[in-house]
Write a protein that holds these residues in place. Structure first.
Motif, PDB file in Angstrom:
ATOM      1  N   PRO A 124      -6.349 -25.058  22.812  1.00  0.00           N
ATOM      2  CA  PRO A 124      -6.720 -26.265  21.395  1.00  0.00           C
ATOM      3  C   PRO A 124      -7.663 -26.336  21.676  1.00  0.00           C
ATOM      4  CG  PRO A 124      -5.142 -26.908  23.555  1.00  0.00           C
ATOM      5  CD  PRO A 124      -5.057 -25.529  23.528  1.00  0.00           C
ATOM      6  N   SER A 125      -8.649 -26.479  22.910  1.00  0.00           N
ATOM      7  CA  SER A 125     -10.192 -26.466  23.425  1.00  0.00           C
ATOM      8  C   SER A 125     -11.177 -24.975  23.493  1.00  0.00           C
ATOM      9  CB  SER A 125     -10.528 -26.183  25.198  1.00  0.00           C
ATOM     10  OG  SER A 125     -10.358 -25.294  25.678  1.00  0.00           O
ATOM     11  N   TRP A 126     -10.364 -24.354  22.730  1.00  0.00           N
ATOM     12  CA  TRP A 126     -11.371 -23.171  21.915  1.00  0.00           C
ATOM     13  C   TRP A 126     -11.750 -23.204  20.673  1.00  0.00           C
ATOM     14  CZ3 TRP A 126      -7.020 -18.453  23.236  1.00  0.00           C
ATOM     15  CH2 TRP A 126      -7.677 -18.327  23.872  1.00  0.00           C
ATOM     16  N   ASP A 127     -12.837 -22.830  19.905  1.00  0.00           N
ATOM     17  CA  ASP A 127     -13.892 -22.873  19.113  1.00  0.00           C
ATOM     18  C   ASP A 127     -13.293 -20.756  18.337  1.00  0.00           C
ATOM     19  OD1 ASP A 127     -15.408 -20.747  20.170  1.00  0.00           O
ATOM     20  OD2 ASP A 127     -17.086 -22.295  20.073  1.00  0.00           O
ATOM     21  N   GLY A 128     -13.900 -20.356  17.228  1.00  0.00           N
ATOM     22  CA  GLY A 128     -14.249 -19.158  17.079  1.00  0.00           C
ATOM     23  C   GLY A 128     -14.853 -18.694  17.553  1.00  0.00           C
ATOM     24  N   ASN A 129     -15.643 -18.971  18.458  1.00  0.00           N
ATOM     25  CA  ASN A 129     -16.805 -17.330  19.605  1.00  0.00           C
ATOM     26  C   ASN A 129     -15.437 -17.541  20.596  1.00  0.00           C
ATOM     27  OD1 ASN A 129     -18.733 -17.262  18.241  1.00  0.00           O
ATOM     28  ND2 ASN A 129     -19.371 -19.288  18.147  1.00  0.00           N
ATOM     29  N   ASP A 130     -14.663 -18.067  20.924  1.00  0.00           N
ATOM     30  CA  ASP A 130     -14.203 -17.872  22.575  1.00  0.00           C
ATOM     31  C   ASP A 130     -12.610 -17.231  22.327  1.00  0.00           C
ATOM     32  OD1 ASP A 130     -15.594 -20.167  23.899  1.00  0.00           O
ATOM     33  OD2 ASP A 130     -13.900 -21.681  22.820  1.00  0.00           O
ATOM     34  N   LEU A 131     -11.644 -16.799  20.724  1.00  0.00           N
ATOM     35  CA  LEU A 131     -11.157 -16.831  20.340  1.00  0.00           C
ATOM     36  C   LEU A 131     -11.630 -14.930  20.234  1.00  0.00           C
ATOM     37  CD1 LEU A 131      -8.375 -16.983  19.471  1.00  0.00           C
ATOM     38  CD2 LEU A 131      -9.085 -17.306  17.157  1.00  0.00           C
TER      39      LEU A 131
ATOM     40  N   VAL B 178      -0.562 -16.019  16.403  1.00  0.00           N
ATOM     41  CA  VAL B 178      -0.285 -15.952  15.441  1.00  0.00           C
ATOM     42  C   VAL B 178      -1.176 -16.056  14.332  1.00  0.00           C
ATOM     43  CG1 VAL B 178       0.354 -18.008  13.307  1.00  0.00           C
ATOM     44  CG2 VAL B 178       2.088 -16.499  15.893  1.00  0.00           C
ATOM     45  N   LEU B 179      -1.155 -15.188  13.055  1.00  0.00           N
ATOM     46  CA  LEU B 179      -2.665 -14.829  12.380  1.00  0.00           C
ATOM     47  C   LEU B 179      -3.015 -16.535  11.765  1.00  0.00           C
ATOM     48  CD1 LEU B 179      -4.564 -13.461  10.657  1.00  0.00           C
ATOM     49  CD2 LEU B 179      -2.369 -13.083   8.640  1.00  0.00           C
ATOM     50  N   ALA B 180      -2.082 -17.614  10.887  1.00  0.00           N
ATOM     51  CA  ALA B 180      -2.388 -18.812  10.399  1.00  0.00           C
ATOM     52  C   ALA B 180      -2.908 -19.487  11.493  1.00  0.00           C
ATOM     53  CB  ALA B 180      -1.007 -19.233  10.229  1.00  0.00           C
ATOM     54  N   ASP B 181      -2.652 -18.722  12.534  1.00  0.00           N
ATOM     55  CA  ASP B 181      -3.167 -20.240  13.836  1.00  0.00           C
ATOM     56  C   ASP B 181      -4.622 -19.977  14.175  1.00  0.00           C
ATOM     57  OD1 ASP B 181      -1.068 -21.741  14.243  1.00  0.00           O
ATOM     58  OD2 ASP B 181      -0.758 -20.864  15.776  1.00  0.00           O
ATOM     59  N   VAL B 182      -5.065 -18.375  14.040  1.00  0.00           N
ATOM     60  CA  VAL B 182      -6.351 -17.852  14.193  1.00  0.00           C
ATOM     61  C   VAL B 182      -7.289 -18.266  13.454  1.00  0.00           C
ATOM     62  CG1 VAL B 182      -7.565 -15.412  14.671  1.00  0.00           C
ATOM     63  CG2 VAL B 182      -4.932 -15.682  15.634  1.00  0.00           C
TER      64      VAL B 182
ATOM     65  N   VAL C 160      -8.575  -6.149  19.126  1.00  0.00           N
ATOM     66  CA  VAL C 160      -8.786  -4.915  18.080  1.00  0.00           C
ATOM     67  C   VAL C 160      -9.348  -5.871  17.162  1.00  0.00           C
ATOM     68  CG1 VAL C 160      -7.900  -3.460  16.250  1.00  0.00           C
ATOM     69  CG2 VAL C 160      -6.362  -3.283  18.712  1.00  0.00           C
ATOM     70  N   PHE C 161      -8.716  -7.157  16.871  1.00  0.00           N
ATOM     71  CA  PHE C 161      -9.633  -8.090  15.747  1.00  0.00           C
ATOM     72  C   PHE C 161     -10.707  -7.733  15.981  1.00  0.00           C
ATOM     73  CE2 PHE C 161      -9.811 -11.970  13.578  1.00  0.00           C
ATOM     74  CZ  PHE C 161      -9.873 -11.468  11.960  1.00  0.00           C
ATOM     75  N   GLY C 162     -11.086  -8.794  17.069  1.00  0.00           N
ATOM     76  CA  GLY C 162     -12.027  -9.254  17.718  1.00  0.00           C
ATOM     77  C   GLY C 162     -13.294  -8.599  17.892  1.00  0.00           C
TER      78      GLY C 162
END
Length: 171
Positions: free
Chosen positions: A98-105, A113-117, A159-161
């Motif tokens: 829960p502490s991540w932002d998009g850059n961390d992810l 899960v796609l919806a969470d991403v 792969v996605f990153g």
């Protein structure tokens, strides 16, 4: 006199909401499935479906997977359910921190899960599902795929990153 109940089949236990997944699975006793499912990344229906199939096939879901319907409620015998869950039900994805932002992810290597991403990125789940459905080898090219076990779209961040970085930085 012959015992009816096993030592771990006493009174129904209460699930502590502060337990993590592994702590829950190592507990002894009987729990309501609805309470167990709140701490696990599954829906109650994902556990009930194989239990009903086991019954239809003439099996015993309580003996085989630790699930029993009792007075209208599904209960879990954790000593039997935990190995079944790990082998058959445990999803093949991780939970987002829960502490991540998009850059961390983007720099993670797990599967989510796609919806969470999409809650952390400027892409909608609809856009990525559509692209994955129409892309040849989407899992290998963009890291988005439908998991047949959970019937959910997942994202392999290894792969996605790099794919997302390339898409986002295209001008």
């Amino acid at each position: 006199m012959h015992d009816i109940f096993q030592p771990d089949e006493g009174a129904l236990q209460t699930v502590n909401p502060d337990w993590d997944e592994e702590t829950l699975l190592t507990q002894s006793g009987l729990f309501y499935l609805k309470d167990v499912a709140k701490l696990l990344p599954i829906k109650t229906s994902q556990a009930i479906r194989p239990a009903r199939q086991c019954l239809e096939d003439g099996g015993d879901p309580y003996r085989d997977m630790g699930l029993r319907r009792l007075f209208g409620h599904w209960v879990v015998r954790m000593s039997t359910f935990a190995p079944f869950y790990r082998a058959q039900l445990k999803p093949s994805f991780d939970r987002l921190d829960p502490s991540w932002d998009g850059n961390d992810l983007i720099h993670q290597s797990g599967t989510y899960v796609l919806a969470d991403v999409c809650k952390l990125l400027p892409f909608s789940a609809h856009q990525l599902r559509y692209r994955a459905k129409h892309e040849t080898d989407a899992r290998e090219k963009m890291g988005v795929y439908r998991d047949p076990k959970t019937n959910q779209y997942l994202v392999d961040m290894r792969v996605f990153g790099p794919w997302a970085k390339r898409i986002w930085t295209m001008r």
